[in-house]
Design a protein around this motif. Structure first.
Motif, PDB file in Angstrom:
ATOM      1  N   GLN A 156     -39.083  -1.399   3.055  1.00 45.09           N
ATOM      2  CA  GLN A 156     -40.374  -0.526   2.940  1.00 45.09           C
ATOM      3  C   GLN A 156     -38.893   1.037   2.396  1.00 45.09           C
ATOM      4  N   ASP A 157     -38.366   1.946   1.517  1.00 45.33           N
ATOM      5  CA  ASP A 157     -37.707   2.772   1.075  1.00 45.33           C
ATOM      6  C   ASP A 157     -37.564   3.684   2.766  1.00 45.33           C
ATOM      7  N   PRO A 158     -36.207   4.269   2.916  1.00 45.53           N
ATOM      8  CA  PRO A 158     -36.266   4.892   4.279  1.00 45.53           C
ATOM      9  C   PRO A 158     -36.935   6.955   3.545  1.00 45.53           C
ATOM     10  N   TYR A 159     -37.022   7.041   1.940  1.00 47.68           N
ATOM     11  CA  TYR A 159     -37.727   7.916   1.833  1.00 47.68           C
ATOM     12  C   TYR A 159     -38.908   7.962   1.621  1.00 47.68           C
ATOM     13  N   ASP A 160     -39.669   6.760   1.902  1.00 51.19           N
ATOM     14  CA  ASP A 160     -41.239   6.765   1.615  1.00 51.19           C
ATOM     15  C   ASP A 160     -41.537   6.267   3.291  1.00 51.19           C
ATOM     16  N   ILE A 161     -40.800   6.370   4.702  1.00 50.74           N
ATOM     17  CA  ILE A 161     -41.280   7.222   5.393  1.00 50.74           C
ATOM     18  C   ILE A 161     -41.295   8.741   5.960  1.00 50.74           C
ATOM     19  N   PHE A 162     -42.041   8.644   6.430  1.00 45.71           N
ATOM     20  CA  PHE A 162     -42.406  10.463   7.134  1.00 45.71           C
ATOM     21  C   PHE A 162     -42.497  10.730   8.522  1.00 45.71           C
ATOM     22  N   VAL A 163     -42.053  11.455   9.143  1.00 45.25           N
ATOM     23  CA  VAL A 163     -41.880  11.195  10.063  1.00 45.25           C
ATOM     24  C   VAL A 163     -42.051  13.008  10.378  1.00 45.25           C
TER      25      VAL A 163
END
Lengths: 356, 274
Positions: free
Chosen positions: B224-231
């Motif tokens: 997964q792209d780190p910019y598709d993970i929302f924290v």
């Protein structure tokens, strides 16, 4: 060229006394045991214009260390705003260019997308008269930070003064500033020779700096070396965590909010006061503290002033006034920390690749 | 207009979720205008106790009402949790950004929540289940210390029954062995059961930062792209309007630029556990 006026030193004093009838005139005053403090002057003779720097800048009049915000009725939670203590149309004289720049930096925080009610009021009610620096002060590096030694701002101030020996050149920064200078009885319009004298003085002032900081590429370099040992070494060897640096810094804006309840428990007064990222509690949440080490807190100070501020507000959070190192009990100098990382980069010991 | 001036809210209903967590349904006391988006938060307060940020656990306004799910952690949260229907508290907001549901459209949605971090995810879980056709597969991976700490468990079980959403739950310490669908272990272990391509997925996660760290790192390893993970981040906050300085993570104000950040964007700064 903006309209400027020449006021002889005597005429300048007369002007101040005229202004005192209408305004609260504030300026640097020499206190008994030596310190120079910004406070209201009782007579034009109180003004001590030949000063380098004060411990606290004029920020304290626009963003006071403690401010009462609200009175809250504990029974029904009705809230009454406490208006900021009336500045009474104050004029602050002899604001150094670094301090003027610092106020314009504070404006970006408090008058940005969301305006702070209290700051807006005091900022509007307070006129500022800048006094250019004819020589560098010992700890100052405002020239490197683009904040001095002569005023660099286009607006946000009211008058700009340059001391030219027997008289002052006074240039207009705002309509309200124009109103102030129009009250000077013995003013005469400045001639082109006066502006040449000013340029000369500015050149000499710039040449007098012994302290410099190279700012090109600095934010990127610092952000790529967040784990540089200089923070840990300086923090462990020298930082006492006293928060002096952030109390005297003219751009520091952080505050804490505190509730104080009356003895009969009927009314709460909500206040705010300056807070410091150098305090242990600053980043504490339930179950932990995101900056529990002095290293982390020191790095926050340095990288905020010299790096992340640029990303947040488009300007440095440091104006080069030199207060943080002057008032640090152990003389920690943020330019030395930045220079150490710059030197390590020159010699290949600091990174220029992304931190991870 | 004074942005620090709180409005008044009325407690309409209080539900005890577990031994230390309560859901308070509120409405503005003075019929003021109010609207919000899932992921945002309010500053709730009581005179003498101060204010703190709390995210919404309800999806949208219902008859002007909205819900915050609050765990008793300190003196303010304990006092708020002791309020009863009809009581008043102070409110400022809503503040902050929202879960990027638009970005998730047409993709698989992986939601990972831990502990009280499940509360801010509840509105997106409800939204996704109500609009299943807009997304690919839905995964709801929830972890908590004990079964009692698994917030909204029965609600989620009911909502996912017979639907496409996959609800997987895990606890640090299991209590009832017969509940086979609740595992023992870490929430990251549940990521192994995802059988969609992480590259075609969006992840929303909220929970302890260490949990989000391992969730994000594992998802990145899975492609997964780190910019598709929302924290969704938590920090000390006093103002909610990017003035008081407390919530800064590097150049970011959690209150204004967040609380929801792309993992890749927030991870570059110091002083997080990401």
């Amino acid at each position: 060229m903006s309209t400027g006026y020449i006021l002889a030193n005597d005429a300048f004093r007369d002007w101040l006394n005229i202004l005192r009838n209408e305004f609260t005139v504030i300026g640097p005053v020499l206190k008994k045991r030596g310190p120079i403090v910004f406070e209201e002057i009782q007579d034009a003779g109180d003004l001590h214009l030949d000063y380098c720097s004060t411990m606290l800048g004029p920020r304290k009049f626009i963003y006071p260390p403690t401010q009462r915000l609200f009175r809250i009725d504990n029974q029904n939670h009705r809230v009454t705003t406490i208006e900021p203590a009336d500045a009474g149309n104050a004029v602050i004289f002899a604001v150094r260019p670094c301090d003027m720049q610092a106020i314009s930096v504070l404006d970006r925080t408090f008058l940005g997308d969301i305006e702070d009610f209290y700051y807006r009021k005091l900022r509007e009610e307070t006129l500022t008269v800048v006094l250019n620096c004819n020589r560098a002060c010992d700890a100052g590096f405002c020239e490197s930070m683009g904040a001095g030694p002569f005023l660099r701002l286009e607006d946000g101030y009211d008058l700009e003064m340059t001391s030219m020996g027997e008289n002052y050149l006074i240039e207009i920064g705002s309509r309200r500033g124009e109103g102030l200078i129009e009250k000077a009885v013995h003013r005469k319009e400045a001639a082109s020779g006066d502006y040449e004298t000013k340029d000369d003085l500015q050149r000499k002032a710039i040449a007098s700096f012994t302290k410099h900081l190279e700012t090109a590429g600095l934010p990127e370099l610092l952000m790529r070396n967040l784990d540089h040992p200089v923070y840990r070494e300086t923090a462990e060897a020298r930082c006492l965590g006293c928060t002096n640096c952030t109390m005297v810094c003219p751009t520091c804006y952080c505050y804490d909010i505190e509730d104080d309840m009356s003895f009969d428990l009927t009314v709460t007064e909500r206040r705010r006061h300056w807070d410091s990222c150098q305090e242990l509690h600053f980043a504490r949440v339930h179950g932990g503290n995101f900056r529990s080490s002095r290293e982390a807190r020191l790095r926050q100070f340095v990288t905020h002033k010299l790096a992340t501020w640029v990303e947040q507000y488009g300007c440095f959070g440091c104006v080069g006034c030199g207060r943080c190192m002057t008032w640090c009990p152990t003389g920690i100098d943020l330019t030395e920390m930045a220079k150490r990382i710059q030197q390590d980069f020159e010699t290949g010991r600091a990174r220029w690749w992304a931190y991870s | 207009m004074n942005p620090l001036e709180p409005r008044r809210a009325l407690v309409r209903e209080k539900i005890q979720e577990n031994r230390e967590t309560y859901s308070l349904t509120l409405s503005l006391a003075d019929h003021d205008h109010f609207s919000y988006r899932p992921g945002q938060f309010n500053m709730l307060g009581l005179p003498g106790m101060g204010e703190a940020p709390f995210s919404f656990s309800s999806l949208h306004l219902e008859r002007g009402r909205f819900t915050h799910t609050i765990r008793e952690a300190g003196s303010l949260t304990r006092s708020i949790c002791q309020l009863a229907a009809g009581d008043i508290l102070s409110i400022r907001g809503p503040y902050g950004n929202e879960w990027p549901l638009e970005k998730a459209k047409g993709r698989h949605l992986i939601i990972v929540g831990g502990g009280i971090g499940i509360a801010p995810l509840r509105p997106v879980i409800r939204h996704a289940l109500g609009n299943g056709e807009e997304y690919g597969r839905l995964y709801f991976l929830l972890g908590a210390r004990t079964e009692d700490d698994l917030l909204f468990r029965e609600e989620f079980e009911k909502l996912t029954a017979g639907r496409d959403g996959t609800l997987l739950m895990t606890v640090d310490r299991g209590e009832k062995k017969e509940l086979s669908h609740i595992r023992e272990g870490l929430v990251t272990a549940l990521l192994d059961e995802i059988d969609v391509d992480p590259e075609e997925s969006i992840t929303f996660t909220c929970g302890p930062e260490l949990m989000m760290r391992f969730v994000a790192r594992q998802l990145i390893q899975m492609g997964q792209d780190p910019y598709d993970i929302f924290v969704s981040m938590e920090r000390r906050m006093k103002c909610g309007i990017a003035h008081c300085g407390h919530c800064q993570i590097g150049a970011m104000y959690v209150c204004k630029d967040g609380p929801i950040f792309p993992y890749g964007d927030i991870k570059r700064f110091a002083d997080t556990m990401l």
